[in-house]
Design a protein around this motif. Structure first.
Motif, short mmCIF file in Angstrom:
data_model
loop_
_atom_site.label_atom_id
_atom_site.label_comp_id
_atom_site.label_asym_id
_atom_site.label_seq_id
_atom_site.Cartn_x
_atom_site.Cartn_y
_atom_site.Cartn_z
N THR A 26 1.00 -1.02 -0.10
CA THR A 26 -0.01 0.13 -0.07
C THR A 26 0.92 1.16 0.09
O THR A 26 1.65 1.35 0.89
CB THR A 26 -0.98 0.04 1.17
OG1 THR A 26 -0.04 -0.03 2.38
CG2 THR A 26 -1.78 -0.93 1.42
N SER A 27 0.69 2.14 -0.87
CA SER A 27 1.89 3.21 -1.13
C SER A 27 1.62 4.09 -0.10
O SER A 27 2.70 4.43 0.56
CB SER A 27 1.31 4.09 -2.43
OG SER A 27 -0.05 4.42 -2.23
N GLU A 28 0.50 4.50 0.78
CA GLU A 28 0.61 5.27 1.95
C GLU A 28 1.19 4.77 3.00
O GLU A 28 2.08 5.40 3.70
CB GLU A 28 -0.78 5.67 2.09
CG GLU A 28 -1.03 6.35 3.27
CD GLU A 28 -0.18 7.88 3.25
OE1 GLU A 28 0.05 8.43 4.39
OE2 GLU A 28 -0.05 8.22 2.09
N ALA A 29 1.14 3.52 3.27
CA ALA A 29 1.59 2.88 4.40
C ALA A 29 3.11 2.50 4.10
O ALA A 29 3.91 2.75 5.04
CB ALA A 29 0.86 1.46 4.70
N ALA A 30 3.66 2.50 2.86
CA ALA A 30 5.01 2.34 2.71
C ALA A 30 5.72 3.80 2.81
O ALA A 30 6.80 3.65 3.01
CB ALA A 30 5.17 1.79 1.26
N ARG A 31 5.01 4.81 2.52
CA ARG A 31 5.37 6.13 2.45
C ARG A 31 5.76 6.29 4.13
O ARG A 31 6.84 6.92 4.45
CB ARG A 31 4.45 7.05 2.12
CG ARG A 31 5.05 8.43 2.00
CD ARG A 31 3.90 9.69 1.99
NE ARG A 31 3.12 9.60 3.04
CZ ARG A 31 3.21 9.91 4.25
NH1 ARG A 31 4.55 10.65 4.36
NH2 ARG A 31 2.47 10.35 5.20
N VAL A 32 4.95 6.00 5.09
CA VAL A 32 5.10 6.19 6.47
C VAL A 32 6.27 5.32 6.82
O VAL A 32 7.10 5.94 7.49
CB VAL A 32 3.69 5.80 7.20
CG1 VAL A 32 3.87 5.64 8.50
CG2 VAL A 32 2.62 6.60 6.82
N ILE A 33 6.42 4.28 6.47
CA ILE A 33 7.63 3.40 6.87
C ILE A 33 8.85 4.06 6.32
O ILE A 33 10.09 3.78 6.90
CB ILE A 33 7.61 1.88 6.48
CG1 ILE A 33 6.28 1.18 7.25
CG2 ILE A 33 8.91 1.01 6.77
CD1 ILE A 33 6.24 1.35 8.57
N GLY A 34 8.76 4.41 5.06
CA GLY A 34 10.09 5.11 4.41
C GLY A 34 10.34 6.38 5.33
O GLY A 34 11.45 6.65 5.58
N GLN A 35 9.48 7.06 5.72
CA GLN A 35 9.72 8.26 6.71
C GLN A 35 10.21 8.08 7.86
O GLN A 35 11.26 8.38 8.57
CB GLN A 35 8.46 9.09 6.79
CG GLN A 35 8.42 10.24 7.49
CD GLN A 35 9.56 11.39 7.03
OE1 GLN A 35 9.16 11.77 5.84
NE2 GLN A 35 10.47 11.90 7.85
#
Length: 312
Positions: free
Chosen positions: A67-76
């Motif tokens: 999921t792109s949004e969840a992956a973005r959070v983990i990236g942050q």
């Protein structure tokens, strides 16, 4: 033409020559001078990633649900692990600010609403217990989170602390111990924390890490877990699922979503619905294992399917 032994061709740049006593030409040399800062960051990250410090207590299950949004959070979160490392190693409050709260926000919690996320929460009737973070639902805690500094290795004393928190939570709730990178997820049963898994934010694909944390701590999943447990607590034997009812509910859900979104009603085919009703997965991880259920289905319909199976 250059005399042999005085200048040579640069190994990186065909046709560009260098003095024999230097390994590369001037341009390559200047480029190398500009690289150490990034290299040092990677080295620090890799060094910390190689040392679990005792947090990683059991093997990690395989999860694939991008999921792109969840992956973005983990990236942050991974970025914060690097750039706020010293602050989080020195102060527990920095661990909460930079590493824990952003992840909770990405999992659907409004971290600015004390009715959802409370800090320094005091359970009713127990003044000696004060978890760092309480996740709330309908005015009651569904999860307690104990935070530690990033540099703190795992200690059995921490689990003892978590046990005191579990005594103040109902069955089906969740107790978490984390230093911002390692998240120990415990299910509460009989007032005791039972270790389910340890999630390493900094290891593996971001999508996989996000899926694990979503299964364990997302707002929607915690509310389902607690609501389902509250209805079944006290029964001597859990009744078998009504598969025909689940199959019908899933079809009605599919048809309703298709009409609402103007889509084909076969996003969830009858065959897939039958498999889901037969296997009755109780969480997203089990749902992913069903043949024909792909990442898009998980992202768009996963939480709703689990609610239907759990009778919500």
């Amino acid at each position: 033409m250059a005399q042999a032994g005085q200048i040579d061709e640069c190994p990186n740049c065909p046709g560009v020559y260098k003095p024999s006593e230097y390994p590369v030409c001037r341009e390559c040399y200047q480029q190398n001078l500009r690289r150490p800062a990034a290299g040092q960051i990677r080295e620090q990250r890799d060094q910390y990633a190689d040392e679990s410090k005792g947090w990683d207590q059991q093997p990690q299950p395989e999860v694939t649900a991008p999921t792109s949004e969840a992956a973005r959070v983990i990236g942050q979160a991974r970025t914060n692990l690097t750039f706020h490392q010293q602050e989080c190693e020195n102060h527990e409050t920095s661990t909460i600010q930079y590493l824990i709260m952003p992840v909770l926000a990405g999992l659907g919690w409004d971290i600015h609403d004390p009715a959802q996320v409370g800090t320094e929460y005091r359970p009713t009737g127990n003044r000696n217990v004060r978890p760092d973070i309480a996740l709330m639902y309908n005015g009651a805690p569904v999860a307690f989170i104990e935070a530690k500094r990033l540099d703190r290795g795992y200690s059995p004393d921490y689990r003892e602390q978590l046990s005191k928190y579990a005594e103040c939570l109902g069955d089906g709730s969740t107790a978490v111990l984390t230093n911002g990178r390692f998240w120990q997820i415990c299910s509460v049963s009989g007032g005791k924390p039972l270790l389910r898994e340890t999630i390493d934010v900094n290891r593996g694909a971001a999508e996989e890490v996000a899926a694990k944390l979503s299964d364990a701590l997302s707002k929607s999943m915690l509310q389902v877990d607690v609501g389902n447990t509250s209805r079944t607590t006290g029964t001597s034997q859990q009744t078998a699922p009504n598969r025909e009812k689940i199959r019908g509910d899933l079809r009605r859900y599919r048809d309703g979503e298709a009409e609402r979104q103007g889509m084909s009603p076969y996003v969830l085919t009858n065959a897939i619905i039958s498999l889901i009703a037969e296997q009755c997965p109780t969480d997203l991880r089990q749902l992913r294992e069903i043949s024909g259920v792909g990442p898009a289905t998980i992202e768009q319909h996963g939480d709703s399917i689990i609610r239907i199976i759990r009778g919500r």
